[in-house]
Design an enzyme around this catalytic site. Sequence first.
Site, PDB file in Angstrom:
ATOM      1  N   CYS A   2       0.833  -1.204   0.000  1.00  0.00           N
ATOM      2  CA  CYS A   2       0.000   0.000   0.000  1.00  0.00           C
ATOM      3  C   CYS A   2       0.865   1.250   0.000  1.00  0.00           C
ATOM      4  O   CYS A   2       2.015   1.233   0.428  1.00  0.00           O
ATOM      5  CB  CYS A   2      -0.958   0.047   1.174  1.00  0.00           C
ATOM      6  SG  CYS A   2      -2.063  -1.342   1.329  1.00  0.00           S
ATOM      7  N   ARG A  27       5.542  -0.437  -4.323  1.00  0.00           N
ATOM      8  CA  ARG A  27       5.176  -1.040  -3.048  1.00  0.00           C
ATOM      9  C   ARG A  27       4.203  -2.212  -3.210  1.00  0.00           C
ATOM     10  O   ARG A  27       4.014  -2.994  -2.297  1.00  0.00           O
ATOM     11  CB  ARG A  27       4.567   0.016  -2.115  1.00  0.00           C
ATOM     12  CG  ARG A  27       5.529   1.137  -1.749  1.00  0.00           C
ATOM     13  CD  ARG A  27       4.855   2.181  -0.872  1.00  0.00           C
ATOM     14  NE  ARG A  27       4.529   1.660   0.429  1.00  0.00           N
ATOM     15  CZ  ARG A  27       5.352   1.640   1.476  1.00  0.00           C
ATOM     16  NH1 ARG A  27       6.590   2.083   1.348  1.00  0.00           N
ATOM     17  NH2 ARG A  27       4.966   1.170   2.633  1.00  0.00           N
ATOM     18  N   ASN A 101      -2.952   2.404   5.597  1.00  0.00           N
ATOM     19  CA  ASN A 101      -2.151   1.200   5.360  1.00  0.00           C
ATOM     20  C   ASN A 101      -2.170   0.369   6.628  1.00  0.00           C
ATOM     21  O   ASN A 101      -2.024   0.917   7.733  1.00  0.00           O
ATOM     22  CB  ASN A 101      -0.696   1.555   5.040  1.00  0.00           C
ATOM     23  CG  ASN A 101      -0.535   2.259   3.721  1.00  0.00           C
ATOM     24  OD1 ASN A 101      -1.472   2.331   2.930  1.00  0.00           O
ATOM     25  ND2 ASN A 101       0.650   2.787   3.472  1.00  0.00           N
ATOM     26  N   GLY A 102      -2.293  -0.943   6.487  1.00  0.00           N
ATOM     27  CA  GLY A 102      -2.265  -1.796   7.665  1.00  0.00           C
ATOM     28  C   GLY A 102      -3.533  -2.606   7.809  1.00  0.00           C
ATOM     29  O   GLY A 102      -4.349  -2.710   6.893  1.00  0.00           O
ATOM     30  N   GLU A 490      18.119 -18.020  -3.941  1.00  0.00           N
ATOM     31  CA  GLU A 490      17.806 -16.666  -4.396  1.00  0.00           C
ATOM     32  C   GLU A 490      17.524 -16.639  -5.892  1.00  0.00           C
ATOM     33  O   GLU A 490      16.610 -15.947  -6.348  1.00  0.00           O
ATOM     34  CB  GLU A 490      18.961 -15.727  -4.049  1.00  0.00           C
ATOM     35  CG  GLU A 490      18.827 -14.296  -4.559  1.00  0.00           C
ATOM     36  CD  GLU A 490      17.636 -13.539  -4.009  1.00  0.00           C
ATOM     37  OE1 GLU A 490      17.319 -12.465  -4.558  1.00  0.00           O
ATOM     38  OE2 GLU A 490      16.997 -14.004  -3.032  1.00  0.00           O
ATOM     39  N   LYS A 494      13.995 -15.381  -7.582  1.00  0.00           N
ATOM     40  CA  LYS A 494      13.889 -14.328  -8.595  1.00  0.00           C
ATOM     41  C   LYS A 494      13.044 -14.789  -9.778  1.00  0.00           C
ATOM     42  O   LYS A 494      12.208 -14.057 -10.295  1.00  0.00           O
ATOM     43  CB  LYS A 494      15.282 -13.920  -9.087  1.00  0.00           C
ATOM     44  CG  LYS A 494      16.045 -13.046  -8.136  1.00  0.00           C
ATOM     45  CD  LYS A 494      15.414 -11.671  -8.026  1.00  0.00           C
ATOM     46  CE  LYS A 494      15.612 -11.069  -6.655  1.00  0.00           C
ATOM     47  NZ  LYS A 494      14.908 -11.683  -5.557  1.00  0.00           N
ATOM     48  N   GLU A 497       9.372 -14.961  -8.727  1.00  0.00           N
ATOM     49  CA  GLU A 497       8.786 -13.652  -8.445  1.00  0.00           C
ATOM     50  C   GLU A 497       8.348 -12.916  -9.703  1.00  0.00           C
ATOM     51  O   GLU A 497       7.263 -12.328  -9.734  1.00  0.00           O
ATOM     52  CB  GLU A 497       9.805 -12.765  -7.706  1.00  0.00           C
ATOM     53  CG  GLU A 497       9.983 -13.070  -6.241  1.00  0.00           C
ATOM     54  CD  GLU A 497      10.986 -12.123  -5.606  1.00  0.00           C
ATOM     55  OE1 GLU A 497      10.678 -11.581  -4.537  1.00  0.00           O
ATOM     56  OE2 GLU A 497      12.075 -11.919  -6.174  1.00  0.00           O
ATOM     57  N   HIS A 513      17.964 -36.970  -3.197  1.00  0.00           N
ATOM     58  CA  HIS A 513      16.980 -37.298  -2.171  1.00  0.00           C
ATOM     59  C   HIS A 513      15.583 -36.829  -2.565  1.00  0.00           C
ATOM     60  O   HIS A 513      14.780 -36.463  -1.705  1.00  0.00           O
ATOM     61  CB  HIS A 513      17.403 -36.681  -0.835  1.00  0.00           C
ATOM     62  CG  HIS A 513      18.696 -37.226  -0.316  1.00  0.00           C
ATOM     63  ND1 HIS A 513      18.776 -38.392   0.409  1.00  0.00           N
ATOM     64  CD2 HIS A 513      19.971 -36.782  -0.459  1.00  0.00           C
ATOM     65  CE1 HIS A 513      20.040 -38.633   0.718  1.00  0.00           C
ATOM     66  NE2 HIS A 513      20.785 -37.676   0.198  1.00  0.00           N
ATOM     67  N   LYS A 612       6.788  -4.428  -2.353  1.00  0.00           N
ATOM     68  CA  LYS A 612       8.206  -4.214  -2.057  1.00  0.00           C
ATOM     69  C   LYS A 612       8.475  -4.324  -0.564  1.00  0.00           C
ATOM     70  O   LYS A 612       9.439  -4.949  -0.142  1.00  0.00           O
ATOM     71  CB  LYS A 612       8.634  -2.829  -2.562  1.00  0.00           C
ATOM     72  CG  LYS A 612      10.105  -2.515  -2.368  1.00  0.00           C
ATOM     73  CD  LYS A 612      10.967  -3.426  -3.219  1.00  0.00           C
ATOM     74  CE  LYS A 612      12.437  -3.121  -3.069  1.00  0.00           C
ATOM     75  NZ  LYS A 612      13.267  -4.097  -3.798  1.00  0.00           N
TER      76      LYS A 612
END
Length: 617
Positions: A2, A27, A101-102, A490, A494, A497, A513, A612
């Site tokens: 937000c 964001r 926001n929240g 990572e 990426k 995402e 395994h 973000k």
Amino acid sequence: MCGITSYLGYRDAYPIVINGLQRLEYRGYDSAGIVLVDDEHNVNLYKTKGKVSDLKEIAEKNNTSGCMGLGHTRWATHGIPNNENSHPHTSNSGNLVIVHNGIIENYDTIKKELLTRGYTFKSDTDTEVLVNLIEEVKKQNNCKLGKAVQMALTNVVGAYAIAIFDVTKKDEIIVARLGSPIAIGIGEDNKEFFVASDASPFIEYTKDAVYLDDEELAIIKLGRDIRIRKINDDSVVETNVQELKLNLEQIEKGGYEHFMLKEIHEQPKAILDTYRGRLLADKGIIKMGSVDNNIAKFLNANRIIIVACGTSWHAGLVAEYLFEDLARIPVEVEYASEFRYRNPVINKNDIVIAISQSGETADTLAAIKLAKSKGAFVFGVCNVVGSSIARETHSGAYTHAGPEIGVASTKAFTTQITILTLIALKLGNLKGELSNSVFHHYLQELNLIPAKVENLLKINSEIENIAAIYKDAPNCLYLGRGYNFPVALEGALKLKEISYIHAEGYPAAEMKHGPIALIDEFMPVVVIATKKGHYDKVVSNIQEIKSRNGKIIAIVTKGDTTVKEIADHIIEIPETEEAFSPLLTTIPLQLLSYHIAVMRGCNVDQPRNLAKSVTVE
């Protein structure tokens, strides 16, 4: 998550607020809205599901006049993404307008009480409940808006950053915060004010800003200094005005197609800026005041506990190898979201390192508070100056990466690793685990990393060619050992995402395994196979993949011939110490994900469903 932006002053509010919303798009959001109040107290409210560009198209067909405005980008929590649930929200009387926001956790209880008092609701949001609660408190107590907000907030449970005004009073905005960031920009002689989730929406108008702390409320009135009070006890808080270091050029694309690509290419400078003044390679010194001032705590620590989320957690995993290998200090790496709920064992001789790009990650902040309550020393690693984590920790270090606008972190990862490497090297030398000659060699090699990253970025077109081959793959496997196992995680993150391809990272030895069952001619496998470390073991893993017709993309040290004969594609990186290899091996993985996502037509800078800065649970 937000974004809030607001203007109060003598200028036309609309262009300031709408441009501010565009800067806050990173964001993460699924709807947007704006409200403007003109000189005749007319209220013009526009909101829509979708992007800020959609909102802009709607607003500019209508009246956008007025010197007072609020804007919001919403990431849905209570209520699906639609026009009605978008912010801003108004009270039943129409006089109060709020953005929030929240999450208000006890909104349902409050809503039921307000329904008994005759209030009606147009949306499914907790925010509309909050604005009507404030209106009811104001009416029942016949008080000013600032007092009504304060009283109402003492009755809510949850997290919030709010901005609210009364449309009949065009010279005042009330702002409050608990758990979500909020910044206030101050114009010359208090003739105008700006409110936003961070400073990016108003940096061209003022360099003076105030950041609210948790449980603080600010009364902003034209021509008057900001007044800040504690929400719970009404005590006065001294206004701390900070000078912004951010500039407009830093948050623009600078000729790149996407912020993510720009930020990938900024990494040589970002890494250099992070160790500038700290790494004095020629003198054989690492100078970090935040560590030096607490050196006894670090040297006598029983263990280090690292708490973080997402990419920052992966940086923490790299740090586990660094601290244990170079300084022989035991390390545990915890997801902050789990750490806060599992009653962890924390002792006074433990050091907790909290890592967060934004410095506002809700779970990491909660983990910090828990660690402090147990008596641990808490050290923060973050990028944003003045952020909540920077204020909440006992000490810490900024990464100096500059603004990271793309939702998928790139330079945040490498600069976090840089900070953690400096600390590990310093402690290793002071503890006698690294001799002076080895220590000096490491410093010289670390000093060369920015130039090596710069050279690595020159193979961008080669990686783009590989991306074209695998852009339609439904799955991808990433393998690494030792220091490069976290890089494999990572790299997979990426790809997930920004391209929405399912990808998993594994320690290479774990392939046998379970994951080896997935390998066939349609499964691309990215293997980090640098010369130092467990090279022979990784080569064996590659041969196992090849024998099952897997497609191999290998990250190898320049000049490698063994893997070149086996792999379908190789990407060469410059040689470096194994401990520093994640700073290099991660670069081609970032570029590979970027190019695949672009070729798939994905929104690279604003991937779906992501934000973000995760400022709520």
